[in-house]
Write an enzyme that holds these catalytic residues in place. Sequence first.
Site, PDB file in Angstrom:
ATOM      1  N   ASN A   6       0.852  -1.191   0.000  1.00 52.23           N
ATOM      2  CA  ASN A   6       0.000   0.000   0.000  1.00 52.23           C
ATOM      3  C   ASN A   6       0.895   1.251   0.000  1.00 52.23           C
ATOM      4  OD1 ASN A   6      -1.441   2.282   1.067  1.00 52.23           O
ATOM      5  ND2 ASN A   6      -3.103   0.900   1.615  1.00 52.23           N
ATOM      6  N   HIS A   9       1.007   6.125   1.978  1.00 51.33           N
ATOM      7  CA  HIS A   9       1.801   6.987   2.851  1.00 51.33           C
ATOM      8  C   HIS A   9       2.911   7.727   2.113  1.00 51.33           C
ATOM      9  CE1 HIS A   9      -0.544   5.939   6.252  1.00 51.33           C
ATOM     10  NE2 HIS A   9      -0.428   4.664   5.941  1.00 51.33           N
ATOM     11  N   HIS A  42      -5.516   3.844  -1.895  1.00 53.36           N
ATOM     12  CA  HIS A  42      -6.876   4.215  -1.466  1.00 53.36           C
ATOM     13  C   HIS A  42      -7.212   5.604  -2.009  1.00 53.36           C
ATOM     14  CE1 HIS A  42      -9.809   4.436   2.249  1.00 53.36           C
ATOM     15  NE2 HIS A  42     -10.386   4.818   1.120  1.00 53.36           N
ATOM     16  N   ARG A  44      -9.330   8.193  -1.550  1.00 54.79           N
ATOM     17  CA  ARG A  44     -10.336   8.653  -0.586  1.00 54.79           C
ATOM     18  C   ARG A  44     -11.182   9.757  -1.194  1.00 54.79           C
ATOM     19  NH1 ARG A  44      -8.854   6.825   4.906  1.00 54.79           N
ATOM     20  NH2 ARG A  44     -10.680   7.995   5.545  1.00 54.79           N
ATOM     21  N   ARG A  48      -7.103  12.992   0.346  1.00 58.49           N
ATOM     22  CA  ARG A  48      -6.074  13.479   1.270  1.00 58.49           C
ATOM     23  C   ARG A  48      -4.675  12.958   0.939  1.00 58.49           C
ATOM     24  NH1 ARG A  48      -7.199  10.145   6.814  1.00 58.49           N
ATOM     25  NH2 ARG A  48      -9.266  11.017   6.596  1.00 58.49           N
ATOM     26  N   GLU A  69      -8.439   0.721  -3.270  1.00 59.17           N
ATOM     27  CA  GLU A  69      -9.306   0.742  -2.085  1.00 59.17           C
ATOM     28  C   GLU A  69     -10.265   1.907  -2.252  1.00 59.17           C
ATOM     29  OE1 GLU A  69      -7.019   1.098   1.445  1.00 59.17           O
ATOM     30  OE2 GLU A  69      -6.144  -0.878   1.231  1.00 59.17           O
ATOM     31  N   THR A 100      -8.434   3.656   7.920  1.00 57.59           N
ATOM     32  CA  THR A 100      -9.702   2.927   7.860  1.00 57.59           C
ATOM     33  C   THR A 100      -9.978   2.264   9.211  1.00 57.59           C
ATOM     34  OG1 THR A 100      -9.077   2.436   5.599  1.00 57.59           O
ATOM     35  CG2 THR A 100     -11.002   1.296   6.462  1.00 57.59           C
ATOM     36  N   GLU A 150     -11.252  -9.242   2.379  1.00 55.06           N
ATOM     37  CA  GLU A 150      -9.982  -8.944   3.036  1.00 55.06           C
ATOM     38  C   GLU A 150     -10.300  -8.862   4.519  1.00 55.06           C
ATOM     39  OE1 GLU A 150      -7.353  -5.995   1.380  1.00 55.06           O
ATOM     40  OE2 GLU A 150      -6.639  -5.423   3.372  1.00 55.06           O
ATOM     41  N   HIS A 190      -4.103  -4.626   7.445  1.00 55.10           N
ATOM     42  CA  HIS A 190      -4.269  -3.494   8.351  1.00 55.10           C
ATOM     43  C   HIS A 190      -3.481  -3.688   9.642  1.00 55.10           C
ATOM     44  CE1 HIS A 190      -5.825   0.098  10.212  1.00 55.10           C
ATOM     45  NE2 HIS A 190      -6.255   0.439   9.022  1.00 55.10           N
TER      46      HIS A 190
HETATM   47  N1  PXP Z   1      -6.010  -3.027   3.789  1.00 56.04           N
HETATM   48  C1  PXP Z   1      -6.963  -2.080   3.828  1.00 56.04           C
HETATM   49  C2  PXP Z   1      -8.324  -2.404   3.325  1.00 56.04           C
HETATM   50  C3  PXP Z   1      -6.681  -0.775   4.311  1.00 56.04           C
HETATM   51  O1  PXP Z   1      -7.648   0.155   4.358  1.00 56.04           O
HETATM   52  C4  PXP Z   1      -5.360  -0.489   4.713  1.00 56.04           C
HETATM   53  C5  PXP Z   1      -5.024   0.904   5.192  1.00 56.04           C
HETATM   54  O2  PXP Z   1      -5.119   1.790   4.134  1.00 56.04           O
HETATM   55  C6  PXP Z   1      -4.403  -1.502   4.643  1.00 56.04           C
HETATM   56  C7  PXP Z   1      -4.752  -2.772   4.188  1.00 56.04           C
HETATM   57  C8  PXP Z   1      -2.976  -1.263   5.047  1.00 56.04           C
HETATM   58  O3  PXP Z   1      -2.912  -0.967   6.407  1.00 56.04           O
HETATM   59  P1  PXP Z   1      -1.524  -0.534   7.044  1.00 56.04           P
HETATM   60  O4  PXP Z   1      -1.148   0.781   6.446  1.00 56.04           O
HETATM   61  O5  PXP Z   1      -1.846  -0.446   8.509  1.00 56.04           O
HETATM   62  O6  PXP Z   1      -0.518  -1.601   6.720  1.00 56.04           O
END
Ligand code: PXP
Length: 236
Positions: A6, A9, A42, A44, A48, A69, A100, A150, A190
């Site tokens: 992901n 960030h 994601h 959003r 953001r 996402e 999330t 998921e 997550h």
């Molecule tokens: N899976 C989903 C559906 C999420 O919303 C997120 C956070 O954006 C993640 C995985 C990844 O989470 P993390 O950044 O805590 O590894």
Amino acid sequence: MLLGVNIDHVATLRQVRGTSYPDPVAAAAIAEMAGASGITAHLREDRRHIQDRDIELLMQTVKTKVNLEMAVAESVLDRALALKPHCACLVPERREELTTEGGLDVRGSFKRVRNAVTALQGNGTVVSLFIEPDAAQIAAAAKTGAAFIELHTGSFANAATEADRARELARLVKAAVAARKAGLRVNAGHGLHYHNVALLHRVPHLEELNIGHAIIARAVFAGLDQAVRDMVALIQ
Ligand code: PXP
């Protein structure tokens, strides 16, 4: 198990200064070369971090797969139908949240979720539903026709004691078994990091883990290539 990285960030770091760097599209290329099996981002509603431009470029450049996402909201659904990502993961979304929080209430908003699944999958996008490891949500998810769930690993990741962690792990195991029985394929994600991810080897049927924050955090010190390689080694 495979690793979806992901890259939200990376976009967050760019957006806080309104610069054009660091570019999440470049991060995606590095993550793929280091062994990621997919790139997750994601889009959003408040934009953001990830921007429309990022998804458009990811669709042109990612060699593995783009996993978008998204909230079950008309505006992003329209974007997803136009962008045609390989996969979409439907998530709950609140504007004021840091990340999330909790899983999607598939049971409580069944029609809306099912209609989104039907529209996306009819458009060639494989859909996953981000849900808590909960029997009722799994049963509802199966009825929507989505290919994947998921499993939300937030409660597992946030467990304060060993006993709590063991209990959350048992919930994930039970949920994965139930999901497979209901015909669903299973991913998870997550809050996973370098020190808790190995425990997920005890959860059956997991195909892919989506991990963001821990990888980008390690990348600050070790570089993104090394951070992704370290995580791939742990989950394989
Ligand atoms: N899976 C989903 C559906 C999420 O919303 C997120 C956070 O954006 C993640 C995985 C990844 O989470 P993390 O950044 O805590 O590894």
